[in-house]
Design an enzyme around this catalytic site. Structure first.
Site, PDB file in Angstrom:
ATOM      1  CG  ASP A 269     -35.516  34.974  60.859  1.00 16.30           C
ATOM      2  OD1 ASP A 269     -34.815  35.980  60.638  1.00 16.30           O
ATOM      3  OD2 ASP A 269     -35.180  34.050  61.611  1.00 16.30           O
TER       4      ASP A 269
ATOM      5  CE  LYS B 135     -33.629  32.077  58.937  1.00 20.77           C
ATOM      6  NZ  LYS B 135     -33.241  32.460  60.326  1.00 20.77           N
TER       7      LYS B 135
ATOM      8  CG  HIS C  66     -31.543  37.965  61.079  1.00 12.73           C
ATOM      9  ND1 HIS C  66     -32.798  38.429  61.339  1.00 12.73           N
ATOM     10  CD2 HIS C  66     -30.730  39.043  61.099  1.00 12.73           C
ATOM     11  CE1 HIS C  66     -32.748  39.748  61.511  1.00 12.73           C
ATOM     12  NE2 HIS C  66     -31.499  40.136  61.368  1.00 12.73           N
TER      13      HIS C  66
ATOM     14  CE1 TYR D 276     -25.307  46.707  64.502  1.00 14.04           C
ATOM     15  CE2 TYR D 276     -27.004  45.675  63.172  1.00 14.04           C
ATOM     16  CZ  TYR D 276     -26.405  45.868  64.390  1.00 14.04           C
ATOM     17  OH  TYR D 276     -26.875  45.233  65.498  1.00 14.04           O
ATOM     18  CG  HIS D 277     -27.600  45.290  58.183  1.00 15.26           C
ATOM     19  ND1 HIS D 277     -27.471  46.572  57.677  1.00 15.26           N
ATOM     20  CD2 HIS D 277     -28.639  45.334  59.045  1.00 15.26           C
ATOM     21  CE1 HIS D 277     -28.409  47.347  58.192  1.00 15.26           C
ATOM     22  NE2 HIS D 277     -29.130  46.632  59.029  1.00 15.26           N
TER      23      HIS D 277
ATOM     24  CE1 TYR E 156     -34.644  49.627  63.256  1.00 16.93           C
ATOM     25  CE2 TYR E 156     -33.876  47.663  64.379  1.00 16.93           C
ATOM     26  CZ  TYR E 156     -34.475  48.261  63.299  1.00 16.93           C
ATOM     27  OH  TYR E 156     -34.890  47.472  62.253  1.00 16.93           O
TER      28      TYR E 156
END
Ligand code: SCD
Length: 681
Positions: free
Chosen positions: A561, A557, A563, A201-202, A47
């Site tokens: 972003d 935040k 996350h 995955y996330h 990636y």
């Protein structure tokens, strides 16, 4: 974790239904192909993407020259959220965590000199899937590659974005329609292109253990199957191009079992729905080693972690693999760390003999038993999701978030109390840490270039043609039977930008904004036996007495972003230690933060940033808030913050910086010290 016994014997597997199945045969538990890596090893697919199209193109060429076997594009956050680089909301985030793509011209530059009929390309794109997929198709066309020849994968998995990754643009329902439009279109026009990479995955990165990761992935896959089948598409026509994507963490045995169970459960699911062909029933997957397992402390240890995780992915039978670079907890990989990450896979493929045998763990008493336990645990989760009314209902009810966040909190509490060992972090900590050099991106320079390119594009294109194509796209969004990808391709071919296509759709579908929340109670419960935790709680209590009220923190935040694992874990920890805590919605602007601060008497302001845009975003925020607020509030920043940026943050008025790996006690203790000092001043 799936429960383990001290040892396993033939008795543990005697009853297992699939113990005599073979690789390449339904239910494919032992692998999708008979010969597996003997015929073709997994694809080494790293990636990659940063700065602009030229820089990323050079990195792609280098990766292919040095043993990479496929490409995987990382886009920047502005592109993910459908903003052109010149959009005011995107300024700080352009070019930071991936490549900035505004138009088909950028896409053509990205693949310049790379033969798209030979090299397969994965694109991690969900929110802005329409303009990105359209730009890829038009770029292929204009470089002489027919649609049928294009090979690769588009992630196109929007549901998990609402659950964890947060790069959505539209609300879940219209987003599902877009996903189905993409699958529908690609299954006809690009028969060699995987139209989805349904991702677990996330979930793992956000805190889910392997069984929950797999259950949520399959639950999302079911929702996609429902949406696509509702259009009358035959499973045997499109299913073989739905691919999967899992994380592989340090839980070595469970990860292998998870990948084997995934294939079994997928085969059962599509068989139950009436699929006939083996190619529809065989799950193909990409894996990525765990980003979360990387530590900022003693980063070279990450090479070892990544190798172990890569082996789990390969023993689990993955078709494609990304191995993280050892320095990714600090910043974007350097050329050198990216090379080591790729070499990890080359060494596994070419030096170890691992590719000689399909499913080498097949027949192991333990592995077969764990695979069955994993499958049972996942089935149990799926039943719970069904009982809630399906995955969309489970999402809306908050169940999904609670499960993932709950597991993240349990893990964090076990790290903080030492039960979950991480070498160099909570055990065998070394004072003598050599910090490797990190890659710096001149995002300001890329931003200027992208702005100039957008301006040139707009000066040279046929404006009337662009406007007509965008009007058609808006009209198509209002018509449920129109295929939105087909209309976006026309707009992109006319040189509409990614942002303009998004705006055209936003005339019919509003931009989605989710609420932010965290769990109170769970972290503290997990640590109730722990003296260190009690002592930090007493510190907060003493400060509470001094203030006359609980210290109050606002965690925010900023920028684009999405996350939020870290910010939610810290919010829960602070709350359970005795703070009053609020968290801002994602993507807050400085003005929104100011309004929140004005609404209540906060003592501390925490800013979480993992996007690399901390310097401009913190500066903007603190300038907006003004000196008085900085003097009054304890300001702290957490996230991926390279050491060399800490002095600049301090000069701006930040009181404490917490890169990854700080324990909750360390954060709270330092915060209390800062607040006490401010209070007494
Ligand atoms: C392969 N083939 C075989 C074979 N092995 N045939 C017979 N025997 C074998 N042993 C055939 C396949 O059927 C296929 O042909 C062709 O060879 C290519 O193999 P493949 O297995 O399809 O491999 P590949 O082309 O690499 O595709 C792998 C996936 C694909 C199917 C998994 O979807 C993929 O590459 N995904 C990558 C996704 C990705 O990179 N995501 C990054 C996410 P046919 O095609 O004719 O069948 C990054 C991310 O989200 C990061 C986190 C974040 O940003 O938050």
């Amino acid at each position: 974790m799936v429960e383990r016994k001290p040892f396993y014997s033939a008795d543990d597997i005697r009853h297992l239904e699939y113990q005599h199945s073979r690789p390449g045969e339904a239910p494919f538990l032992r692998g999708p192909f008979t010969q597996m890596y003997r015929h073709k090893p997994w694809t080494i697919r790293q990636y990659t993407g940063f700065a602009n199209a030229e820089a990323s193109n050079a990195a792609f060429k280098q990766t292919l020259a040095e043993g990479g076997q496929g490409l995987s594009v990382a886009f920047d956050l502005a592109t993910h959220l459908g903003f052109d680089s010149d959009h005011p909301a995107a300024q700080a985030d352009v070019a930071r965590t991936g490549v900035a793509i505004d138009s088909v011209e950028d896409m053509k530059r990205l693949f310049d000199g790379i033969d798209l009929s030979r090299v397969s390309v994965s694109m991690t794109m969900n929110g802005a899937v329409l303009p990105i997929m359209a730009a890829f198709i038009v770029a292929g066309e204009e470089s002489g590659v027919a649609r049928e020849q294009l090979r690769g994968t588009i992630q196109n998995d929007i549901l998990k974005e609402f659950m964890v990754r947060n790069t959505y643009i539209f609300a879940p329902k219209p987003s599902l329609r877009i996903c189905a439009d993409v699958v529908d279109y690609l299954s006809e026009a690009l028969p060699n292109f995987n139209s989805m990479s349904i991702s677990g995955y996330h979930f793992q990165e956000a805190g889910a253990e392997p069984a929950l990761e797999l259950a949520l992935t399959l639950a999302n896959a079911r929702a996609y199957l429902d949406a696509i089948s509702a259009r009358g598409l035959d499973l045997d026509h499109f299913c073989h191009r739905l691919s999967f994507f899992f994380g592989v963490g340090m839980n070595f045995f469970d990860e292998i079992a998870k990948l084997r169970a995934a294939r079994l459960l997928w085969c059962e699911e599509v068989e139950r729905r009436g699929a006939r062909s083996d190619r529809a029933k065989r799950m193909k997957m990409h894996c990525q080693t765990s980003g979360w397992s990387l530590t900022a402390q003693e980063p070279h240890n990450n090479l070892i972690r990544t190798t172990i995780e890569a082996m789990a992915g390969v023993f689990g039978g993955t078709q494609s693999l990304h191995t993280n670079a050892y320095d990714e907890a600090l910043s974007l990989p350097t050329e050198h760390s990216a090379r080591l990450a790729r070499n990890t896979q080359l060494i596994l493929q070419q030096e170890t003999g691992i590719c000689d045998v399909a499913d080498p763990w097949g027949g192991s008493y333990m592995m077969e038993s764990l695979t069955q336990q994993m499958a049972d645990k996942v089935r149990d989760y799926l039943r719970q999701i069904d009982a809630l009314g399906g995955i969309l209902a489970a999402l809306e009810s908050g169940w999904v978030s609670k499960q993932i966040h709950g597991q993240a909190l349990r893990t964090q509490s076990r790290i903080d109390n030492g039960q979950h060992p991480i070498i160099g972090v909570n055990r065998f900590v070394s004072d003598d840490e050599a910090r490797p050099p990190v890659r710096a991106i001149d995002a300001g320079e890329v931003l200027n270039q992208q702005r100039q390119r957008l301006q040139r594009l707009k000066e040279t294109r046929d404006t009337r043609r662009v406007e007509a194509a965008l009007a058609d796209l808006t009209a198509a969004a209002a018509s449920p039977t129109a295929n939105l990808l087909a209309f976006t391709i026309e707009a992109i071919r006319a040189r509409a930008t990614l942002g303009e296509c998004t705006q055209a759709l936003l005339k019919q579908m509003r931009r989605h904004q989710a609420d932010a929340h965290y769990l109170a109670g769970l972290y503290g419960i997990e640590r109730r036996q722990d003296t260190q935790w009690h002592s930090i709680r007493r510190e907060v209590e003493a400060y509470h007495q001094q203030l006359g009220q609980a210290p109050r923190a606002l965690l925010v935040k900023l920028g684009l972003d999405g996350h939020d694992r870290g910010v939610r874990v810290v919010a829960s920890g602070l709350k359970d230690a005795g703070f009053d805590v609020d968290i801002s919605p994602l993507f807050s602007t400085p003005e929104q933060v100011q309004r929140m601060l004005d609404a209540a008497p906060y003592d501390a302001l925490g800013i979480s940033l993992l996007s690399g845009a901390h310097l401009p975003l913190v500066e903007q925020l603190l300038n907006t808030l003004g000196q008085e607020a900085c003097d009054r509030l304890g300001v702290f920043v957490g996230g991926i913050i390279p050491d060399q940026d800490i002095p600049a943050l301090t000069t701006m008025g930040v009181d404490a910086v917490f890169p990854p790996g700080n324990s909750m006690e360390a954060i709270i203790s330092e915060l209390i010290a800062v607040l006490a000092e401010k209070h007494s001043a």
